[in-house]
Scaffold this motif. Sequence first.
Motif, PDB file in Angstrom:
ATOM      1  N   ASN A  64     -26.827  34.146  32.424  1.00  0.00           N
ATOM      2  CA  ASN A  64     -27.037  35.481  31.863  1.00  0.00           C
ATOM      3  C   ASN A  64     -25.814  35.880  31.034  1.00  0.00           C
ATOM      4  OD1 ASN A  64     -25.046  36.495  33.717  1.00  0.00           O
ATOM      5  ND2 ASN A  64     -26.647  36.638  35.272  1.00  0.00           N
ATOM      6  N   GLN A  65     -25.897  37.031  30.400  1.00  0.00           N
ATOM      7  CA  GLN A  65     -24.815  37.492  29.524  1.00  0.00           C
ATOM      8  C   GLN A  65     -23.520  37.715  30.299  1.00  0.00           C
ATOM      9  OE1 GLN A  65     -25.146  37.813  26.026  1.00  0.00           O
ATOM     10  NE2 GLN A  65     -22.913  37.873  26.197  1.00  0.00           N
ATOM     11  N   ALA A  66     -23.620  38.241  31.511  1.00  0.00           N
ATOM     12  CA  ALA A  66     -22.414  38.495  32.309  1.00  0.00           C
ATOM     13  C   ALA A  66     -21.674  37.191  32.615  1.00  0.00           C
ATOM     14  CB  ALA A  66     -22.773  39.220  33.606  1.00  0.00           C
ATOM     15  N   ALA A  67     -22.405  36.133  32.933  1.00  0.00           N
ATOM     16  CA  ALA A  67     -21.771  34.835  33.207  1.00  0.00           C
ATOM     17  C   ALA A  67     -21.121  34.278  31.945  1.00  0.00           C
ATOM     18  CB  ALA A  67     -22.799  33.851  33.766  1.00  0.00           C
ATOM     19  N   PHE A  68     -21.802  34.424  30.808  1.00  0.00           N
ATOM     20  CA  PHE A  68     -21.238  33.962  29.540  1.00  0.00           C
ATOM     21  C   PHE A  68     -19.975  34.744  29.198  1.00  0.00           C
ATOM     22  CE2 PHE A  68     -21.000  34.176  24.857  1.00  0.00           C
ATOM     23  CZ  PHE A  68     -20.837  32.827  24.582  1.00  0.00           C
ATOM     24  N   ASP A  69     -20.017  36.054  29.381  1.00  0.00           N
ATOM     25  CA  ASP A  69     -18.842  36.892  29.097  1.00  0.00           C
ATOM     26  C   ASP A  69     -17.679  36.521  30.015  1.00  0.00           C
ATOM     27  OD1 ASP A  69     -20.333  38.181  27.154  1.00  0.00           O
ATOM     28  OD2 ASP A  69     -20.707  39.965  28.387  1.00  0.00           O
ATOM     29  N   ALA A  70     -17.961  36.255  31.285  1.00  0.00           N
ATOM     30  CA  ALA A  70     -16.907  35.854  32.228  1.00  0.00           C
ATOM     31  C   ALA A  70     -16.281  34.533  31.786  1.00  0.00           C
ATOM     32  CB  ALA A  70     -17.467  35.746  33.644  1.00  0.00           C
ATOM     33  N   HIS A  71     -17.106  33.621  31.288  1.00  0.00           N
ATOM     34  CA  HIS A  71     -16.590  32.345  30.769  1.00  0.00           C
ATOM     35  C   HIS A  71     -15.662  32.597  29.577  1.00  0.00           C
ATOM     36  CE1 HIS A  71     -16.313  28.422  28.968  1.00  0.00           C
ATOM     37  NE2 HIS A  71     -16.917  28.858  27.885  1.00  0.00           N
ATOM     38  N   GLN A  72     -16.101  33.440  28.657  1.00  0.00           N
ATOM     39  CA  GLN A  72     -15.273  33.740  27.489  1.00  0.00           C
ATOM     40  C   GLN A  72     -13.936  34.358  27.918  1.00  0.00           C
ATOM     41  OE1 GLN A  72     -16.108  33.039  24.119  1.00  0.00           O
ATOM     42  NE2 GLN A  72     -17.585  31.796  25.207  1.00  0.00           N
ATOM     43  N   ASP A  73     -13.977  35.264  28.882  1.00  0.00           N
ATOM     44  CA  ASP A  73     -12.744  35.896  29.374  1.00  0.00           C
ATOM     45  C   ASP A  73     -11.815  34.874  30.008  1.00  0.00           C
ATOM     46  OD1 ASP A  73     -13.587  38.367  28.476  1.00  0.00           O
ATOM     47  OD2 ASP A  73     -14.274  39.037  30.450  1.00  0.00           O
ATOM     48  N   ARG A  74     -12.377  33.995  30.867  1.00  0.00           N
ATOM     49  CA  ARG A  74     -11.547  32.986  31.522  1.00  0.00           C
ATOM     50  C   ARG A  74     -10.922  32.063  30.487  1.00  0.00           C
ATOM     51  NH1 ARG A  74     -11.140  27.960  32.243  1.00  0.00           N
ATOM     52  NH2 ARG A  74     -13.215  27.474  31.482  1.00  0.00           N
ATOM     53  N   THR A  75     -11.729  31.651  29.528  1.00  0.00           N
ATOM     54  CA  THR A  75     -11.247  30.708  28.523  1.00  0.00           C
ATOM     55  C   THR A  75     -10.096  31.298  27.702  1.00  0.00           C
ATOM     56  OG1 THR A  75     -13.410  29.664  28.411  1.00  0.00           O
ATOM     57  CG2 THR A  75     -11.959  29.296  26.560  1.00  0.00           C
ATOM     58  N   ARG A  76     -10.167  32.580  27.395  1.00  0.00           N
ATOM     59  CA  ARG A  76      -9.101  33.218  26.600  1.00  0.00           C
ATOM     60  C   ARG A  76      -7.747  33.188  27.305  1.00  0.00           C
ATOM     61  NH1 ARG A  76     -12.853  37.105  26.129  1.00  0.00           N
ATOM     62  NH2 ARG A  76     -14.123  36.956  24.272  1.00  0.00           N
ATOM     63  N   ASN A  77      -7.753  32.988  28.603  1.00  0.00           N
ATOM     64  CA  ASN A  77      -6.511  32.943  29.379  1.00  0.00           C
ATOM     65  C   ASN A  77      -6.204  31.541  29.886  1.00  0.00           C
ATOM     66  OD1 ASN A  77      -5.886  35.811  29.330  1.00  0.00           O
ATOM     67  ND2 ASN A  77      -7.779  36.033  30.491  1.00  0.00           N
ATOM     68  N   SER A  78      -6.694  30.522  29.194  1.00  0.00           N
ATOM     69  CA  SER A  78      -6.555  29.143  29.675  1.00  0.00           C
ATOM     70  C   SER A  78      -5.671  28.298  28.758  1.00  0.00           C
ATOM     71  CB  SER A  78      -7.935  28.485  29.762  1.00  0.00           C
ATOM     72  OG  SER A  78      -8.454  28.254  28.457  1.00  0.00           O
ATOM     73  N   ASP A  79      -5.258  27.151  29.281  1.00  0.00           N
ATOM     74  CA  ASP A  79      -4.540  26.170  28.463  1.00  0.00           C
ATOM     75  C   ASP A  79      -5.413  25.726  27.290  1.00  0.00           C
ATOM     76  OD1 ASP A  79      -2.210  26.209  29.972  1.00  0.00           O
ATOM     77  OD2 ASP A  79      -2.791  24.476  31.185  1.00  0.00           O
ATOM     78  N   TRP A  80      -6.721  25.595  27.530  1.00  0.00           N
ATOM     79  CA  TRP A  80      -7.641  25.179  26.466  1.00  0.00           C
ATOM     80  C   TRP A  80      -7.544  26.117  25.270  1.00  0.00           C
ATOM     81  CZ3 TRP A  80     -10.197  21.170  24.813  1.00  0.00           C
ATOM     82  CH2 TRP A  80     -11.212  21.330  23.877  1.00  0.00           C
ATOM     83  N   PHE A  81      -7.509  27.407  25.524  1.00  0.00           N
ATOM     84  CA  PHE A  81      -7.412  28.393  24.442  1.00  0.00           C
ATOM     85  C   PHE A  81      -6.108  28.199  23.673  1.00  0.00           C
ATOM     86  CE2 PHE A  81      -6.323  32.532  22.651  1.00  0.00           C
ATOM     87  CZ  PHE A  81      -7.489  32.840  21.969  1.00  0.00           C
ATOM     88  N   ARG A  82      -5.020  28.005  24.403  1.00  0.00           N
ATOM     89  CA  ARG A  82      -3.717  27.812  23.761  1.00  0.00           C
ATOM     90  C   ARG A  82      -3.720  26.537  22.912  1.00  0.00           C
ATOM     91  NH1 ARG A  82       0.065  24.545  24.836  1.00  0.00           N
ATOM     92  NH2 ARG A  82      -0.697  24.041  26.912  1.00  0.00           N
TER      93      ARG A  82
END
Length: 96
Positions: A64-82
């Motif tokens: 659902n959208q909430a799970a997708f949004d949570a993924h986006q939030d987690r990713t923004r604070n990850s090594d992957w994002f950096r």
Amino acid sequence: MTKNDGKVYLQGHITVPLDRLDEVRQALPTHIALTRAEEGCIAFEVSEDDAHPGRFNVSEVFSNQAAFDAHQDRTRNSDWFRITQGISREYSVTSD
């Protein structure tokens, strides 16, 4: 069911500059494992495109959208994002 209760699908690719490929390849397994462990992640695939050097095809399905949004939030604070900051991304996001 409300509009935000349907599955969310992301399809597309990232295009990694050749001089950053090794770093992205090294970070990818952790990014995949962390994403697949997220609540609401139904499918998450990232694969190198043999026909286009540096291109990684991405396919995601979240419950659902909430799970997708949570993924986006987690990713923004990850090594992957950096590690992938500034890399070209071309995605489309749809939902049922």
